[in-house]
Design a protein around this motif. Structure first.
Motif, mmCIF file in Angstrom:
data_model
loop_
_atom_site.group_PDB
_atom_site.id
_atom_site.type_symbol
_atom_site.label_atom_id
_atom_site.label_comp_id
_atom_site.label_asym_id
_atom_site.label_seq_id
_atom_site.Cartn_x
_atom_site.Cartn_y
_atom_site.Cartn_z
ATOM 1 N N VAL A 4 -34.132 -24.132 -25.787
ATOM 2 C CA VAL A 4 -34.331 -23.862 -24.405
ATOM 3 C C VAL A 4 -35.290 -24.827 -23.682
ATOM 4 C CG1 VAL A 4 -35.213 -22.032 -22.802
ATOM 5 C CG2 VAL A 4 -33.769 -21.406 -25.015
ATOM 6 N N LEU A 5 -36.276 -25.143 -24.496
ATOM 7 C CA LEU A 5 -37.149 -25.975 -23.648
ATOM 8 C C LEU A 5 -36.577 -27.506 -23.506
ATOM 9 C CD1 LEU A 5 -40.376 -25.541 -26.033
ATOM 10 C CD2 LEU A 5 -39.899 -24.910 -23.602
ATOM 11 N N THR A 6 -35.585 -27.730 -24.176
ATOM 12 C CA THR A 6 -35.342 -29.297 -23.946
ATOM 13 C C THR A 6 -34.151 -29.036 -22.612
ATOM 14 O OG1 THR A 6 -33.394 -28.633 -25.529
ATOM 15 C CG2 THR A 6 -35.229 -29.841 -26.205
ATOM 16 N N SER A 7 -33.783 -27.984 -22.154
ATOM 17 C CA SER A 7 -32.771 -27.827 -21.077
ATOM 18 C C SER A 7 -33.549 -27.594 -19.681
ATOM 19 C CB SER A 7 -31.986 -26.705 -21.411
ATOM 20 O OG SER A 7 -32.548 -25.619 -21.392
ATOM 21 N N VAL A 8 -35.009 -27.564 -19.659
ATOM 22 C CA VAL A 8 -35.659 -27.385 -18.601
ATOM 23 C C VAL A 8 -35.570 -28.446 -17.648
ATOM 24 C CG1 VAL A 8 -37.866 -26.799 -17.856
ATOM 25 C CG2 VAL A 8 -37.292 -25.749 -19.708
ATOM 26 N N ARG A 9 -35.420 -28.323 -16.514
ATOM 27 C CA ARG A 9 -35.301 -29.436 -15.387
ATOM 28 C C ARG A 9 -36.546 -29.756 -15.077
ATOM 29 N NH1 ARG A 9 -34.405 -29.656 -9.117
ATOM 30 N NH2 ARG A 9 -33.353 -31.705 -8.605
ATOM 31 N N ALA A 10 -36.941 -31.137 -15.209
ATOM 32 C CA ALA A 10 -38.399 -31.525 -14.932
ATOM 33 C C ALA A 10 -38.352 -32.165 -13.445
ATOM 34 C CB ALA A 10 -38.389 -32.731 -15.769
ATOM 35 N N ASN A 38 -35.931 -21.508 -16.795
ATOM 36 C CA ASN A 38 -37.256 -21.045 -17.381
ATOM 37 C C ASN A 38 -37.719 -21.601 -18.191
ATOM 38 O OD1 ASN A 38 -39.486 -19.209 -16.895
ATOM 39 N ND2 ASN A 38 -38.729 -17.358 -18.229
ATOM 40 N N ALA A 39 -39.018 -21.528 -18.370
ATOM 41 C CA ALA A 39 -39.941 -22.585 -19.281
ATOM 42 C C ALA A 39 -41.430 -21.875 -19.203
ATOM 43 C CB ALA A 39 -40.143 -23.912 -18.988
ATOM 44 N N PRO A 40 -42.160 -22.129 -20.568
ATOM 45 C CA PRO A 40 -43.374 -21.479 -20.602
ATOM 46 C C PRO A 40 -44.486 -21.907 -19.274
ATOM 47 C CG PRO A 40 -42.729 -22.396 -22.799
ATOM 48 C CD PRO A 40 -41.864 -22.746 -21.607
ATOM 49 N N ILE A 41 -45.377 -21.192 -18.979
ATOM 50 C CA ILE A 41 -46.270 -21.520 -18.046
ATOM 51 C C ILE A 41 -47.305 -22.739 -18.234
ATOM 52 C CG2 ILE A 41 -48.132 -20.691 -16.401
ATOM 53 C CD1 ILE A 41 -45.066 -19.905 -15.819
ATOM 54 N N GLY A 42 -47.398 -23.738 -17.764
ATOM 55 C CA GLY A 42 -48.306 -24.851 -18.006
ATOM 56 C C GLY A 42 -47.871 -25.989 -18.769
ATOM 57 N N VAL A 43 -46.352 -25.991 -18.913
ATOM 58 C CA VAL A 43 -45.717 -27.137 -19.638
ATOM 59 C C VAL A 43 -45.740 -28.279 -18.461
ATOM 60 C CG1 VAL A 43 -43.617 -28.034 -20.412
ATOM 61 C CG2 VAL A 43 -44.488 -25.801 -21.143
ATOM 62 N N ASN A 44 -46.056 -29.495 -18.760
ATOM 63 C CA ASN A 44 -45.997 -30.627 -17.797
ATOM 64 C C ASN A 44 -44.876 -31.495 -18.445
ATOM 65 O OD1 ASN A 44 -48.907 -30.188 -16.211
ATOM 66 N ND2 ASN A 44 -49.144 -29.882 -18.421
ATOM 67 N N PHE A 45 -44.322 -32.252 -17.351
ATOM 68 C CA PHE A 45 -43.439 -33.056 -17.770
ATOM 69 C C PHE A 45 -43.589 -34.624 -16.914
ATOM 70 C CE2 PHE A 45 -41.342 -29.119 -17.671
ATOM 71 C CZ PHE A 45 -40.616 -28.929 -18.871
ATOM 72 N N VAL A 46 -43.160 -35.568 -17.596
ATOM 73 C CA VAL A 46 -43.466 -36.893 -17.189
ATOM 74 C C VAL A 46 -42.275 -37.460 -17.220
ATOM 75 C CG1 VAL A 46 -44.359 -38.270 -18.839
ATOM 76 C CG2 VAL A 46 -44.433 -38.980 -16.588
ATOM 77 N N ILE A 47 -41.244 -38.178 -16.323
ATOM 78 C CA ILE A 47 -40.109 -38.492 -16.284
ATOM 79 C C ILE A 47 -39.926 -40.231 -15.947
ATOM 80 C CG2 ILE A 47 -37.429 -38.301 -15.707
ATOM 81 C CD1 ILE A 47 -39.729 -35.585 -15.058
ATOM 82 N N TYR A 79 -43.105 -36.538 -11.962
ATOM 83 C CA TYR A 79 -43.814 -35.800 -12.667
ATOM 84 C C TYR A 79 -43.705 -34.148 -12.149
ATOM 85 C CZ TYR A 79 -48.012 -32.670 -13.981
ATOM 86 O OH TYR A 79 -48.829 -31.697 -14.263
ATOM 87 N N ALA A 80 -43.793 -33.275 -13.307
ATOM 88 C CA ALA A 80 -43.359 -31.860 -12.780
ATOM 89 C C ALA A 80 -44.162 -30.852 -13.850
ATOM 90 C CB ALA A 80 -41.994 -31.468 -13.027
ATOM 91 N N ILE A 95 -41.580 -37.197 -6.956
ATOM 92 C CA ILE A 95 -40.595 -38.239 -7.380
ATOM 93 C C ILE A 95 -41.020 -39.540 -6.695
ATOM 94 C CG2 ILE A 95 -38.154 -39.106 -7.839
ATOM 95 C CD1 ILE A 95 -37.161 -36.158 -7.795
ATOM 96 N N VAL A 96 -41.050 -40.685 -7.247
ATOM 97 C CA VAL A 96 -41.225 -41.993 -6.676
ATOM 98 C C VAL A 96 -40.225 -43.117 -7.130
ATOM 99 C CG1 VAL A 96 -43.078 -43.668 -6.190
ATOM 100 C CG2 VAL A 96 -43.941 -41.408 -6.442
ATOM 101 N N PRO A 97 -39.369 -43.253 -6.268
ATOM 102 C CA PRO A 97 -38.312 -44.386 -6.607
ATOM 103 C C PRO A 97 -38.654 -45.663 -6.361
ATOM 104 C CG PRO A 97 -37.447 -42.641 -5.181
ATOM 105 C CD PRO A 97 -38.827 -42.650 -5.108
#
Length: 309
Positions: A4-10, A38-47, A79-80, A95-97
């Motif tokens: 489930v975690l790997t499917s979260v949209r960042a 859904n994802a756990p509260i407090g998870v951060n993502f950098v892409i 970042y998300a 998002i910065v392109p």
């Protein structure tokens, strides 16, 4: 939990988004799956991602040009973070392109070359799951199983991109845009079906080519996804989007450039480990009333941390 975690949209686009994403700087045409999950509260993502487009102006298909033969190479950094919104989960993202553009287009019977690079318009998004995705800690999330999720989001595109009013084709759009959206996501065994509808509203570009003011009507969008999740954590989706509207007015003259666009695409995402994953995506315009459409391929790497991961 790992699947489930790997499917979260960042991001949005992403990439992506462009995101966008990942994805090019054309958020109105994004067909990003897993926009509401859904994802756990407090998870951060950098892409970090890369996207290539060929054909029309991916950032603005309503430009008043004919036969666009443009290529863009897009680098994306995003970042998300997953937050608790009054007991429901949601995300905030930025998002910065950066885009390299080259090619030609026709204006008044003349072929005009263009080669330029620079920042594209930055995008910011807030998404809230209103039903079916409660705010959970990592420990609580281990027992969560998705059924029906209903959510809403708002994406804002800021005029931060490269722009020269003496040029018709630019990377930036020199205007703000706002995209409110509502979406639903329904899990059925290993399948997840998603549908979302939104509308993009534009401010005027008061410094358009030739000293004109350019206005654009609201562009309405719908996108749908059929997503299959494998036990290994890999997931794949078939994606479709439809756009209607967006007619422009330049210097008080209304143009015959009503957009009616169908795009189809696919996405494949797979985990590398508990913190890293890779996503591959592609899409193409299969029908366009104006003929100004493009093909897209992209890749994004995602790293996540926080919430006890």
């Amino acid at each position: 939990m790992r699947r489930v975690l790997t499917s979260v949209r960042a991001v949005g686009a992403l990439a992506a988004w462009a995101l966008a994403a990942g994805a090019p700087p054309a958020h109105a045409q994004d067909i990003e799956p897993r926009a509401y999950s859904n994802a756990p509260i407090g998870v951060n993502f950098v892409i970090a991602g890369y996207a290539y487009t060929r054909g029309g102006a991916a950032f603005d298909p309503a430009l008043p040009v004919k036969n666009p033969q443009l290529e863009t190479h897009n680098a994306v950094l995003a970042y998300a973070r997953v937050l608790d919104f009054w007991g429901n989960s949601g995300t905030v993202s930025a998002i910065v392109p950066y885009t390299w553009l080259s090619g030609t287009a026709e204006l008044a019977g003349q072929t005009i070359p263009r080669e330029v690079d620079g920042l594209a318009d930055a995008r910011f998004r807030v998404s809230v799951n209103l039903y079916g995705a409660p705010a959970l800690t990592l420990k609580e999330f281990r027992d969560y199983e998705q059924d029906l999720i209903v959510g809403a989001s708002l994406q804002v595109s800021a005029p931060t991109g490269q722009y020269a009013p003496s040029k018709l084709v630019n990377i930036g759009t020199h205007r703000w845009s706002f995209t409110p959206e509502v979406g639903v996501s329904k899990a059925i065994g290993p399948w997840t079906l998603e549908f979302a509808a939104g509308a993009t509203l534009y401010t005027d570009n008061e410094d358009f080519f030739g000293g004109n003011t350019r206005s654009q009507a609201t562009l309405y969008s719908m996108h749908a996804h059929a997503i299959y999740g494998f036990r290994s954590g890999i997931w794949a989706s078939l994606d479709a989007t439809y756009l209607n509207g967006g007619r422009t007015t330049i210097g008080g003259t209304r143009n015959t450039d009503l957009q009616q666009i169908w795009r189809l695409g696919g996405t494949l995402a797979f985990p590398l480990d508990s913190r890293n994953s890779i996503k591959l995506y592609a899409s193409s315009g299969v029908s366009s009333r104006t003929g100004n459409d493009y093909d897209l391929v992209g890749i994004a790497w995602q790293y996540r941390w926080g919430a006890g991961l």
